[in-house]
Design a protein around this motif. Structure first.
Motif, PDB file in Angstrom:
ATOM      1  N   MET A 241      45.278  48.714  38.365  1.00  0.00           N
ATOM      2  CA  MET A 241      44.339  49.510  39.150  1.00  0.00           C
ATOM      3  C   MET A 241      44.807  50.812  39.437  1.00  0.00           C
ATOM      4  SD  MET A 241      43.028  48.308  42.984  1.00  0.00           S
ATOM      5  CE  MET A 241      44.518  48.504  43.761  1.00  0.00           C
ATOM      6  N   ASP A 242      44.232  51.766  39.239  1.00  0.00           N
ATOM      7  CA  ASP A 242      44.353  53.124  39.341  1.00  0.00           C
ATOM      8  C   ASP A 242      44.456  53.634  40.816  1.00  0.00           C
ATOM      9  OD1 ASP A 242      42.413  54.246  36.468  1.00  0.00           O
ATOM     10  OD2 ASP A 242      44.564  53.455  36.848  1.00  0.00           O
ATOM     11  N   ASP A 243      45.136  54.520  41.268  1.00  0.00           N
ATOM     12  CA  ASP A 243      45.294  54.945  42.723  1.00  0.00           C
ATOM     13  C   ASP A 243      43.997  55.380  43.069  1.00  0.00           C
ATOM     14  OD1 ASP A 243      48.734  56.041  42.479  1.00  0.00           O
ATOM     15  OD2 ASP A 243      47.902  54.019  42.824  1.00  0.00           O
ATOM     16  N   GLY A 244      43.765  55.127  44.367  1.00  0.00           N
ATOM     17  CA  GLY A 244      42.234  55.850  44.661  1.00  0.00           C
ATOM     18  C   GLY A 244      41.139  55.439  44.214  1.00  0.00           C
ATOM     19  N   VAL A 245      41.090  53.954  43.515  1.00  0.00           N
ATOM     20  CA  VAL A 245      40.180  53.467  43.055  1.00  0.00           C
ATOM     21  C   VAL A 245      39.928  52.066  44.105  1.00  0.00           C
ATOM     22  CG1 VAL A 245      38.992  51.995  41.326  1.00  0.00           C
ATOM     23  CG2 VAL A 245      40.215  54.037  40.667  1.00  0.00           C
ATOM     24  N   ARG A 246      38.826  52.025  44.799  1.00  0.00           N
ATOM     25  CA  ARG A 246      38.562  51.191  45.618  1.00  0.00           C
ATOM     26  C   ARG A 246      38.385  49.594  45.214  1.00  0.00           C
ATOM     27  NH1 ARG A 246      33.982  48.974  48.617  1.00  0.00           N
ATOM     28  NH2 ARG A 246      32.935  50.200  47.205  1.00  0.00           N
ATOM     29  N   VAL A 247      38.945  48.613  45.948  1.00  0.00           N
ATOM     30  CA  VAL A 247      38.774  47.356  45.376  1.00  0.00           C
ATOM     31  C   VAL A 247      37.417  46.806  46.682  1.00  0.00           C
ATOM     32  CG1 VAL A 247      39.641  44.796  45.318  1.00  0.00           C
ATOM     33  CG2 VAL A 247      40.850  47.016  44.554  1.00  0.00           C
ATOM     34  N   VAL A 248      36.684  46.106  46.098  1.00  0.00           N
ATOM     35  CA  VAL A 248      35.752  45.658  47.061  1.00  0.00           C
ATOM     36  C   VAL A 248      36.303  44.553  47.869  1.00  0.00           C
ATOM     37  CG1 VAL A 248      33.702  46.419  45.524  1.00  0.00           C
ATOM     38  CG2 VAL A 248      34.545  43.978  45.441  1.00  0.00           C
ATOM     39  N   ALA A 249      35.528  44.359  48.948  1.00  0.00           N
ATOM     40  CA  ALA A 249      35.879  43.366  49.843  1.00  0.00           C
ATOM     41  C   ALA A 249      35.948  41.850  49.410  1.00  0.00           C
ATOM     42  CB  ALA A 249      35.501  43.325  51.331  1.00  0.00           C
ATOM     43  N   SER A 250      34.959  41.692  48.682  1.00  0.00           N
ATOM     44  CA  SER A 250      34.726  40.215  47.957  1.00  0.00           C
ATOM     45  C   SER A 250      35.362  40.059  46.802  1.00  0.00           C
ATOM     46  CB  SER A 250      33.338  39.990  48.030  1.00  0.00           C
ATOM     47  OG  SER A 250      32.637  40.876  47.144  1.00  0.00           O
ATOM     48  N   SER A 251      36.310  40.855  46.231  1.00  0.00           N
ATOM     49  CA  SER A 251      36.971  40.864  44.961  1.00  0.00           C
ATOM     50  C   SER A 251      37.638  39.360  44.854  1.00  0.00           C
ATOM     51  CB  SER A 251      38.033  41.860  45.069  1.00  0.00           C
ATOM     52  OG  SER A 251      38.792  41.588  43.606  1.00  0.00           O
ATOM     53  N   THR A 252      37.481  38.678  43.835  1.00  0.00           N
ATOM     54  CA  THR A 252      38.234  37.549  43.725  1.00  0.00           C
ATOM     55  C   THR A 252      39.694  37.534  42.972  1.00  0.00           C
ATOM     56  OG1 THR A 252      37.403  36.944  41.619  1.00  0.00           O
ATOM     57  CG2 THR A 252      35.900  36.285  43.540  1.00  0.00           C
ATOM     58  N   ALA A 253      40.091  38.718  42.763  1.00  0.00           N
ATOM     59  CA  ALA A 253      41.350  38.701  41.751  1.00  0.00           C
ATOM     60  C   ALA A 253      42.402  38.944  42.698  1.00  0.00           C
ATOM     61  CB  ALA A 253      41.204  40.131  40.881  1.00  0.00           C
ATOM     62  N   GLY A 254      42.286  38.940  43.825  1.00  0.00           N
ATOM     63  CA  GLY A 254      43.626  38.999  44.651  1.00  0.00           C
ATOM     64  C   GLY A 254      43.984  40.423  44.832  1.00  0.00           C
ATOM     65  N   ALA A 255      43.187  41.373  44.367  1.00  0.00           N
ATOM     66  CA  ALA A 255      44.109  42.869  44.038  1.00  0.00           C
ATOM     67  C   ALA A 255      43.866  43.658  45.287  1.00  0.00           C
ATOM     68  CB  ALA A 255      42.936  43.659  42.986  1.00  0.00           C
ATOM     69  N   GLY A 256      43.105  43.447  46.476  1.00  0.00           N
ATOM     70  CA  GLY A 256      42.767  44.325  47.344  1.00  0.00           C
ATOM     71  C   GLY A 256      43.739  43.875  48.518  1.00  0.00           C
ATOM     72  N   GLY A 257      44.242  42.657  48.736  1.00  0.00           N
ATOM     73  CA  GLY A 257      45.234  42.315  49.782  1.00  0.00           C
ATOM     74  C   GLY A 257      44.393  41.598  50.980  1.00  0.00           C
ATOM     75  N   VAL A 258      43.142  41.775  50.876  1.00  0.00           N
ATOM     76  CA  VAL A 258      42.111  41.368  51.925  1.00  0.00           C
ATOM     77  C   VAL A 258      40.885  40.706  51.093  1.00  0.00           C
ATOM     78  CG1 VAL A 258      40.863  41.580  54.068  1.00  0.00           C
ATOM     79  CG2 VAL A 258      42.899  42.816  53.520  1.00  0.00           C
ATOM     80  N   PHE A 259      40.529  39.655  51.464  1.00  0.00           N
ATOM     81  CA  PHE A 259      39.335  39.081  50.899  1.00  0.00           C
ATOM     82  C   PHE A 259      38.429  38.833  52.115  1.00  0.00           C
ATOM     83  CE2 PHE A 259      36.551  35.369  50.109  1.00  0.00           C
ATOM     84  CZ  PHE A 259      35.878  35.707  48.747  1.00  0.00           C
ATOM     85  N   VAL A 260      36.985  39.084  51.974  1.00  0.00           N
ATOM     86  CA  VAL A 260      36.107  38.900  52.944  1.00  0.00           C
ATOM     87  C   VAL A 260      34.940  38.132  52.131  1.00  0.00           C
ATOM     88  CG1 VAL A 260      34.265  39.738  54.632  1.00  0.00           C
ATOM     89  CG2 VAL A 260      36.626  41.057  54.144  1.00  0.00           C
ATOM     90  N   ASP A 261      34.836  36.846  52.547  1.00  0.00           N
ATOM     91  CA  ASP A 261      33.828  36.405  52.220  1.00  0.00           C
ATOM     92  C   ASP A 261      32.553  36.426  52.348  1.00  0.00           C
ATOM     93  OD1 ASP A 261      33.012  33.290  50.718  1.00  0.00           O
ATOM     94  OD2 ASP A 261      32.014  33.303  52.828  1.00  0.00           O
ATOM     95  N   PRO A 262      31.490  36.602  51.598  1.00  0.00           N
ATOM     96  CA  PRO A 262      30.043  37.168  51.921  1.00  0.00           C
ATOM     97  C   PRO A 262      29.425  36.191  52.753  1.00  0.00           C
ATOM     98  CG  PRO A 262      30.427  36.655  49.718  1.00  0.00           C
ATOM     99  CD  PRO A 262      31.719  36.762  50.041  1.00  0.00           C
ATOM    100  N   LEU A 263      29.622  34.712  52.643  1.00  0.00           N
ATOM    101  CA  LEU A 263      29.072  33.970  53.429  1.00  0.00           C
ATOM    102  C   LEU A 263      29.582  33.912  54.992  1.00  0.00           C
ATOM    103  CD1 LEU A 263      26.908  31.571  53.506  1.00  0.00           C
ATOM    104  CD2 LEU A 263      28.690  29.933  53.186  1.00  0.00           C
ATOM    105  N   TRP A 264      30.589  33.413  54.968  1.00  0.00           N
ATOM    106  CA  TRP A 264      31.304  33.312  56.516  1.00  0.00           C
ATOM    107  C   TRP A 264      31.692  34.639  57.182  1.00  0.00           C
ATOM    108  CZ3 TRP A 264      29.828  28.879  58.095  1.00  0.00           C
ATOM    109  CH2 TRP A 264      29.929  27.982  57.177  1.00  0.00           C
ATOM    110  N   ARG A 265      32.091  35.877  56.191  1.00  0.00           N
ATOM    111  CA  ARG A 265      32.355  36.978  56.785  1.00  0.00           C
ATOM    112  C   ARG A 265      33.800  37.004  57.453  1.00  0.00           C
ATOM    113  NH1 ARG A 265      26.852  37.213  58.127  1.00  0.00           N
ATOM    114  NH2 ARG A 265      27.062  37.596  60.011  1.00  0.00           N
ATOM    115  N   VAL A 266      34.634  36.230  57.037  1.00  0.00           N
ATOM    116  CA  VAL A 266      35.760  35.994  57.714  1.00  0.00           C
ATOM    117  C   VAL A 266      36.867  36.970  56.904  1.00  0.00           C
ATOM    118  CG1 VAL A 266      37.920  34.593  58.239  1.00  0.00           C
ATOM    119  CG2 VAL A 266      35.467  33.915  58.548  1.00  0.00           C
ATOM    120  N   PRO A 267      37.446  37.919  57.418  1.00  0.00           N
ATOM    121  CA  PRO A 267      38.536  38.790  56.639  1.00  0.00           C
ATOM    122  C   PRO A 267      39.659  38.084  56.480  1.00  0.00           C
ATOM    123  CG  PRO A 267      37.494  39.923  58.678  1.00  0.00           C
ATOM    124  CD  PRO A 267      37.330  38.748  58.833  1.00  0.00           C
TER     125      PRO A 267
END
Length: 343
Positions: A1-27
């Motif tokens: 992942m390039d520096d400065g490129v945002r990872v979406v909150a619902s990414s399934t790849a474990g790249a952003g460090g935080v996952f937010v499920d779109p159904l339950w909206r639990v970070p």
């Protein structure tokens, strides 16, 4: 992942460090072991296995088994945020699923629980767990219900795995009117070892409605017809030695359709299922009856789930008998059918 490129909150790849499920909206702040597991092949494969199985052919139930898995992780993280082992078990609880999920369960003697246990103790999952100080045997024990946890719960009571399934399916089918995040705030864990979902009477009615909607989906033309065809096509593949049961178990949905299209014994009916499913005729009847003159076949559902929430920590039959009666009525639904192609 390039520096400065945002990872979406619902990414399934474990790249952003935080996952937010779109159904339950639990970070969910992913632990290192969770991010590492999300990068293994058994977990990545679930992104390409449909949760709803063959019923996705005729419905909008198009979300993946990985989406459900991450939803269950979100629920566990909500109720038991510091339970490291249970969070890992939530991520790994479905890695043994066959292509088309429950649709092909039992074909060739395949069982997704047994397959999952094998994957848990093999590369690449086992090394990831051990590198983070987690014993695969401990995860396997939790998934086997030892001890009881809210992930697997008690038979007949609503657990977190089924809660996500009912709510996610209900949303896809337009049966979930309540805001899932608001619904979640009204849920607690209760019962023995706090292993079942408990709530108030009003919210229990919402949950029971979701359970009933799921049962009606499973016994509908949209599920029975496609599932019965997919199962007989898979049996035809195995009978013709086109592939082994073990190989079948590790395919994705797309790979399975590709194999079905490549096999002369399954190609025509496989295409019929995907492009002309309206030609399926399904009637309630004895699944074990002899073949119809027009080529029909019998089909029986393996089970209908009727998981009940607790109400104020008490069994549904005691706290809200009218809701318990609604679940009991699901036992009247037909589970044996005759299926055929029209024309």
């Amino acid at each position: 992942m390039d520096d400065g490129v945002r990872v979406v909150a619902s990414s399934t790849a474990g790249a952003g460090g935080v996952f937010v499920d779109p159904l339950w909206r639990v970070p969910v702040r992913l632990a290192p072991v969770e991010a590492a597991l999300l990068r293994t092949a058994p977990l990545r494969r679930l992104q390409f296995v449909g949760h709803a199985g063959a019923s996705a052919v005729t419905t909008l139930q198009s979300y993946s088994r990985l989406e459900h898995t991450l939803g269950v992780l979100a629920l566990v993280a909500h109720f038991r945020p510091e339970d490291r082992l249970l969070r890992v078990a939530a991520l790994l609880h479905d890695i043994g699923h066959l292509p088309l999920s429950h649709t092909l369960e039992g074909i060739g003697g395949l069982d997704h629980h047994a397959l999952g246990a094998e994957l848990l103790h093999a590369d690449p999952v086992r090394p990831v767990l051990e590198r983070h100080g987690i014993r695969p045997e401990a995860v396997a024990a939790l998934l086997d219900g030892q001890p009881r946890t809210p992930l697997t719960g008690h038979p007949g009571l609503l657990n977190l795995d089924h809660l996500d399934s009912y709510a996610r399916s209900g949303r896809a089918a337009g049966q979930l009117d309540a805001d899932p995040a608001a619904l979640l705030e009204r849920l607690r864990l209760g019962g023995a070892a706090h292993s079942a979902v408990s709530t108030d009477r009003e919210t229990a009615a919402v949950l029971v409605a979701l359970v009933r909607a799921e049962a009606r989906l499973h016994t509908s033309w949209d599920n029975v017809g496609p599932v019965s065809v997919a199962r007989r096509l898979a049996r035809r593949l195995l009978d013709g030695e086109e592939l082994t049961a073990r190989r079948l178990a590790r395919l994705t949905d797309a790979e399975l359709w590709s194999v079905l299209d490549a096999c002369t014994a399954t190609r025509e009916e496989s295409r019929l299922l995907r492009y002309q499913p309206h030609r399926l005729v399904v009637t309630a009847g004895a699944a074990g009856a002899a073949a119809d003159e027009d080529g029909g076949w019998g089909f029986a559902l393996r089970k209908i789930y009727r998981s009940a929430p607790l109400v104020g920590g008490r069994p549904l039959a005691e706290a809200a008998p009218e809701l318990a009666s609604e679940l009991d009525d699901l036992g009247k639904l037909a589970v044996e059918f005759r299926v055929r192609w029209d024309g």
